[in-house]
Design a protein around this motif. Structure first.
Motif, PDB file in Angstrom:
ATOM      1  N   ALA A  23      34.671  41.430  27.981  1.00 47.64           N
ATOM      2  CA  ALA A  23      35.553  40.558  28.766  1.00 47.64           C
ATOM      3  C   ALA A  23      35.484  40.946  30.238  1.00 47.64           C
ATOM      4  CB  ALA A  23      36.988  40.666  28.248  1.00 47.64           C
ATOM      5  N   ALA A  24      35.498  42.266  30.503  1.00 43.43           N
ATOM      6  CA  ALA A  24      35.422  42.736  31.887  1.00 43.43           C
ATOM      7  C   ALA A  24      34.121  42.271  32.532  1.00 43.43           C
ATOM      8  CB  ALA A  24      35.510  44.261  31.915  1.00 43.43           C
ATOM      9  N   ALA A  25      33.012  42.378  31.786  1.00 46.55           N
ATOM     10  CA  ALA A  25      31.707  42.003  32.342  1.00 46.55           C
ATOM     11  C   ALA A  25      31.648  40.514  32.647  1.00 46.55           C
ATOM     12  CB  ALA A  25      30.597  42.389  31.371  1.00 46.55           C
ATOM     13  N   ILE A  26      32.235  39.693  31.771  1.00 42.14           N
ATOM     14  CA  ILE A  26      32.178  38.244  31.986  1.00 42.14           C
ATOM     15  C   ILE A  26      32.988  37.855  33.223  1.00 42.14           C
ATOM     16  CG2 ILE A  26      32.829  36.002  31.004  1.00 42.14           C
ATOM     17  CD1 ILE A  26      32.099  37.181  28.254  1.00 42.14           C
ATOM     18  N   GLY A  27      34.214  38.383  33.316  1.00 42.85           N
ATOM     19  CA  GLY A  27      35.060  38.072  34.471  1.00 42.85           C
ATOM     20  C   GLY A  27      34.408  38.512  35.778  1.00 42.85           C
ATOM     21  N   TYR A  28      33.870  39.737  35.747  1.00 43.88           N
ATOM     22  CA  TYR A  28      33.241  40.305  36.931  1.00 43.88           C
ATOM     23  C   TYR A  28      32.016  39.486  37.344  1.00 43.88           C
ATOM     24  CZ  TYR A  28      31.317  44.073  39.847  1.00 43.88           C
ATOM     25  OH  TYR A  28      30.827  44.828  40.883  1.00 43.88           O
ATOM     26  N   SER A  29      31.194  39.094  36.335  1.00 44.68           N
ATOM     27  CA  SER A  29      29.982  38.316  36.638  1.00 44.68           C
ATOM     28  C   SER A  29      30.338  37.016  37.333  1.00 44.68           C
ATOM     29  CB  SER A  29      29.212  38.001  35.356  1.00 44.68           C
ATOM     30  OG  SER A  29      28.652  39.162  34.831  1.00 44.68           O
ATOM     31  N   ALA A  44      31.695  45.025  45.759  1.00 46.53           N
ATOM     32  CA  ALA A  44      31.295  44.845  44.362  1.00 46.53           C
ATOM     33  C   ALA A  44      30.144  45.781  44.015  1.00 46.53           C
ATOM     34  CB  ALA A  44      30.890  43.388  44.110  1.00 46.53           C
ATOM     35  N   LEU A  45      29.199  45.935  44.948  1.00 40.88           N
ATOM     36  CA  LEU A  45      28.087  46.854  44.704  1.00 40.88           C
ATOM     37  C   LEU A  45      28.634  48.267  44.497  1.00 40.88           C
ATOM     38  CD1 LEU A  45      24.995  46.890  44.535  1.00 40.88           C
ATOM     39  CD2 LEU A  45      24.950  47.562  46.934  1.00 40.88           C
ATOM     40  N   GLY A  46      29.646  48.622  45.310  1.00 39.60           N
ATOM     41  CA  GLY A  46      30.285  49.934  45.156  1.00 39.60           C
ATOM     42  C   GLY A  46      30.948  50.078  43.799  1.00 39.60           C
ATOM     43  N   VAL A  47      31.673  49.028  43.372  1.00 41.29           N
ATOM     44  CA  VAL A  47      32.349  49.061  42.068  1.00 41.29           C
ATOM     45  C   VAL A  47      31.320  49.250  40.955  1.00 41.29           C
ATOM     46  CG1 VAL A  47      33.619  47.647  40.408  1.00 41.29           C
ATOM     47  CG2 VAL A  47      34.319  47.679  42.808  1.00 41.29           C
ATOM     48  N   SER A  48      30.209  48.495  41.046  1.00 41.03           N
ATOM     49  CA  SER A  48      29.177  48.591  40.000  1.00 41.03           C
ATOM     50  C   SER A  48      28.583  49.990  39.953  1.00 41.03           C
ATOM     51  CB  SER A  48      28.078  47.572  40.255  1.00 41.03           C
ATOM     52  OG  SER A  48      28.583  46.274  40.136  1.00 41.03           O
ATOM     53  N   LEU A  49      28.310  50.558  41.141  1.00 36.24           N
ATOM     54  CA  LEU A  49      27.755  51.911  41.188  1.00 36.24           C
ATOM     55  C   LEU A  49      28.725  52.912  40.579  1.00 36.24           C
ATOM     56  CD1 LEU A  49      25.994  52.218  44.663  1.00 36.24           C
ATOM     57  CD2 LEU A  49      24.995  52.630  42.415  1.00 36.24           C
ATOM     58  N   ALA A  50      30.016  52.741  40.910  1.00 32.73           N
ATOM     59  CA  ALA A  50      31.029  53.633  40.351  1.00 32.73           C
ATOM     60  C   ALA A  50      31.048  53.518  38.837  1.00 32.73           C
ATOM     61  CB  ALA A  50      32.400  53.292  40.942  1.00 32.73           C
ATOM     62  N   ALA A  51      30.916  52.282  38.335  1.00 36.39           N
ATOM     63  CA  ALA A  51      30.927  52.081  36.878  1.00 36.39           C
ATOM     64  C   ALA A  51      29.728  52.776  36.237  1.00 36.39           C
ATOM     65  CB  ALA A  51      30.910  50.586  36.552  1.00 36.39           C
ATOM     66  N   VAL A  52      28.539  52.648  36.868  1.00 33.91           N
ATOM     67  CA  VAL A  52      27.342  53.300  36.311  1.00 33.91           C
ATOM     68  C   VAL A  52      27.508  54.813  36.322  1.00 33.91           C
ATOM     69  CG1 VAL A  52      24.914  53.778  36.788  1.00 33.91           C
ATOM     70  CG2 VAL A  52      25.729  51.439  36.782  1.00 33.91           C
ATOM     71  N   LEU A  53      28.117  55.355  37.407  1.00 31.18           N
ATOM     72  CA  LEU A  53      28.333  56.808  37.463  1.00 31.18           C
ATOM     73  C   LEU A  53      29.316  57.240  36.382  1.00 31.18           C
ATOM     74  CD1 LEU A  53      28.419  57.492  41.308  1.00 31.18           C
ATOM     75  CD2 LEU A  53      26.619  58.024  39.660  1.00 31.18           C
ATOM     76  N   THR A  54      30.373  56.421  36.196  1.00 32.96           N
ATOM     77  CA  THR A  54      31.361  56.749  35.163  1.00 32.96           C
ATOM     78  C   THR A  54      30.704  56.762  33.787  1.00 32.96           C
ATOM     79  OG1 THR A  54      32.896  55.502  36.503  1.00 32.96           O
ATOM     80  CG2 THR A  54      33.673  56.190  34.337  1.00 32.96           C
ATOM     81  N   LEU A 110      22.276  41.580  46.875  1.00 29.82           N
ATOM     82  CA  LEU A 110      23.529  42.297  46.587  1.00 29.82           C
ATOM     83  C   LEU A 110      24.093  41.873  45.247  1.00 29.82           C
ATOM     84  CD1 LEU A 110      25.497  42.286  49.982  1.00 29.82           C
ATOM     85  CD2 LEU A 110      24.603  44.252  48.746  1.00 29.82           C
ATOM     86  N   LYS A 111      24.187  40.551  45.045  1.00 28.14           N
ATOM     87  CA  LYS A 111      24.775  40.046  43.799  1.00 28.14           C
ATOM     88  C   LYS A 111      23.953  40.480  42.593  1.00 28.14           C
ATOM     89  CE  LYS A 111      26.830  35.763  45.545  1.00 28.14           C
ATOM     90  NZ  LYS A 111      26.743  34.297  45.441  1.00 28.14           N
ATOM     91  N   VAL A 239      40.913  45.653  39.903  1.00 26.76           N
ATOM     92  CA  VAL A 239      39.688  45.648  40.715  1.00 26.76           C
ATOM     93  C   VAL A 239      39.280  44.214  41.050  1.00 26.76           C
ATOM     94  CG1 VAL A 239      37.212  46.125  40.645  1.00 26.76           C
ATOM     95  CG2 VAL A 239      38.827  47.870  39.906  1.00 26.76           C
ATOM     96  N   LEU A 240      39.327  43.352  40.017  1.00 29.44           N
ATOM     97  CA  LEU A 240      38.943  41.955  40.245  1.00 29.44           C
ATOM     98  C   LEU A 240      39.858  41.306  41.271  1.00 29.44           C
ATOM     99  CD1 LEU A 240      37.970  40.474  36.758  1.00 29.44           C
ATOM    100  CD2 LEU A 240      36.545  41.565  38.474  1.00 29.44           C
ATOM    101  N   LEU A 241      41.161  41.609  41.159  1.00 28.15           N
ATOM    102  CA  LEU A 241      42.127  41.025  42.084  1.00 28.15           C
ATOM    103  C   LEU A 241      41.846  41.489  43.515  1.00 28.15           C
ATOM    104  CD1 LEU A 241      44.562  39.158  41.750  1.00 28.15           C
ATOM    105  CD2 LEU A 241      46.021  41.178  41.943  1.00 28.15           C
ATOM    106  N   LEU A 242      41.559  42.793  43.654  1.00 26.85           N
ATOM    107  CA  LEU A 242      41.250  43.330  44.981  1.00 26.85           C
ATOM    108  C   LEU A 242      40.021  42.650  45.578  1.00 26.85           C
ATOM    109  CD1 LEU A 242      41.847  47.187  44.800  1.00 26.85           C
ATOM    110  CD2 LEU A 242      42.994  45.503  46.253  1.00 26.85           C
ATOM    111  N   LEU A 243      38.982  42.501  44.743  1.00 20.82           N
ATOM    112  CA  LEU A 243      37.762  41.846  45.228  1.00 20.82           C
ATOM    113  C   LEU A 243      38.066  40.420  45.657  1.00 20.82           C
ATOM    114  CD1 LEU A 243      35.069  43.033  42.652  1.00 20.82           C
ATOM    115  CD2 LEU A 243      35.266  43.684  45.048  1.00 20.82           C
TER     116      LEU A 243
END
Lengths: 251, 200
Positions: A23-29, A44-54, A110-111, A239-243
């Protein structure tokens, strides 16, 4: 053929319920693909990088995937930023840098990278069968789920089958080239692979009927929604709301 | 022939998703449970076949084979391609979640059209007709997909015009290759397993 490169691990993201992650991936996409504000896309690129690091994915594998994604981007960078001009500044060079084209290429890069990273961190961290299972919970049509399941199950079997046929050809001295013989041989290889797959499908279905298949595909292990899944969904919604706000502020 | 994430506008993405959804719904409606494993396993066979690189002149090309997929699966091509593309997106990050609909539609529509127009010809006729139909199905479905991809790219803006041209031109040799391979495979299946082409 090992496809589930990122599925097994011990990170917080690996432990989450696949439903929450999907669900998170669909909303984010949706949000990132449709956004066009610079601040939001960089964030968003930062958020994605953070997710990959996590998710603690193997960096080398992540880079290999990004390389594949960015071959398309490289083509954009070659093609988009230029425009033909009527009166060239230098004779013989009828091209000029088109700033709009450069911006467009950067937006898409970027996207594309942000979303590829997010898919690795959020969806590829679940075994594929659990992703199917999550889809089953969301009332995806049974028939479609069965196609999904069998497709994935037999992909590996058929890949081995293909290699066996291929070895057989090579053992008999087949060397591919640009000629009729090669194309006919490949067509026969393909035809044989299809015939064997067809027969296999028949046998599989008969075996299913023997075991009482009646149109329902049962799942044996069940998900249990836990507190951490709820917390993750809450955080991700934030996160989505902030973006979204970042995008609005920029407009 | 994937369109990457982030290129297309919301309207085109929504239209692609809607059309693909309709195609998949028709496909699923026309298939009964006995055919599910068949569609899935043939789709997997096509996926594997698309990993093969075939020499064409100095270069090598991967086969797309959506024409043959259409001839064998009919409307089942929609769910089969949706599944294959969804797994590619999730496992390899080729394409993505939002472009899934557009990419499925671009690949599946020409396949289904070839099945509707040329499917009968591969079953009947003399010696040459089925092979000709196979060639046309193979080359036109790849060509049709290339045209659809080019048109979809063009909706993203004037800047994509060069790229759209390039997509079409790059697929011209692939069309010939796909036509030849599809025709030869149709010939093979007619001799070995005519039932797979829907022949009694």
């Amino acid at each position: 053929m090992h496809l589930e490169t990122f599925a097994h691990g011990h990170s917080p993201l690996h432990r989450l319920d696949p439903r929450a992650k999907l669900a998170a991936a669909i909303g984010y996409s949706l949000l990132v693909a449709l956004g066009h504000d610079w601040a939001m896309l960089w964030a968003a690129l930062g958020v994605s990088l953070a997710a990959v690091l996590t998710a603690r994915l193997r960096p080398w594998e992540v880079l290999k995937r990004l390389l594949a994604v960015n071959t398309f981007m490289a083509m954009l960078w070659v093609l988009l930023p230029w425009q033909v001009v009527e009166a060239p500044a230098w004779p013989g060079l009828g091209l000029a840098l088109n700033t709009h084209g450069v911006e467009l290429a950067l937006v898409i890069t970027l996207k594309g990278n942000a979303l590829a990273l997010a898919l690795m961190a959020l969806v590829a961290t679940s075994p594929i069968n659990q992703v199917f299972h999550a889809l089953a919970h969301w009332r995806t049509p049974q028939k479609l789920l069965q196609i999904f399941f069998f497709f994935y199950r037999y992909l590996h079997v058929l890949h081995r089958e293909y290699h066996r046929l291929d070895w057989g050809m090579r053992v008999r001295g087949f060397v591919p080239g640009s000629n009729w013989h090669t194309y006919r041989t490949y067509a026969h290889l393909l035809g044989m692979l299809l015939v064997r797959s067809y027969d296999r499908a028949e046998r599989v279905y008969q075996a299913m009927l023997c075991r009482g298949f009646h149109g329902t595909y049962w799942v044996l292990d069940h998900f249990a929604w836990q507190r951490r899944d709820g917390i993750f969904c809450g955080l991700w919604a934030g996160v989505l709301l902030l973006l979204l706000l970042l995008g609005r502020a920029g407009l | 022939m994937h369109i990457s994430e982030g290129v297309l506008g919301g309207v085109v993405l929504a239209a692609g998703a809607g059309l693909s959804l309709a195609g998949v719904a028709v496909g699923l409606k026309k298939l009964d449970y006995g055919q599910m494993p068949k569609v899935a396993i043939l789709a997997a066979a096509f996926f594997v076949a698309s990993l093969v690189s075939v020499p064409i002149g100095p270069a090598k090309a991967h086969l797309v084979l959506n024409g043959l997929l259409g001839l064998l699966l009919g409307w089942g091509a929609f769910p089969a391609l949706l599944v294959a593309l969804a797994l590619q997106a999730v496992l390899f990050q080729f394409g993505g979640l939002t472009t899934l609909g557009v990419n499925t539609f671009n690949m599946a529509l020409p396949a289904v059209l070839c099945y509707l127009v040329l499917g009968g010809l591969t079953r009947n006729g003399g010696q040459r007709m089925p092979l000709l139909a196979g060639f046309l199905a193979g080359s036109l479905s790849v060509g049709g997909s290339a045209l659809l991809v080019a048109a979809t790219l063009y909706t993203a803006g004037q800047e994509f015009l060069t790229m759209a041209h390039l997509v079409v031109v790059a697929h011209l040799p692939v069309m010939v290759l796909e036509g030849v391979i599809t025709a030869a495979t149709v010939g093979f299946l007619r001799r070995v397993r005519p039932a797979m082409l829907g022949m009694a």
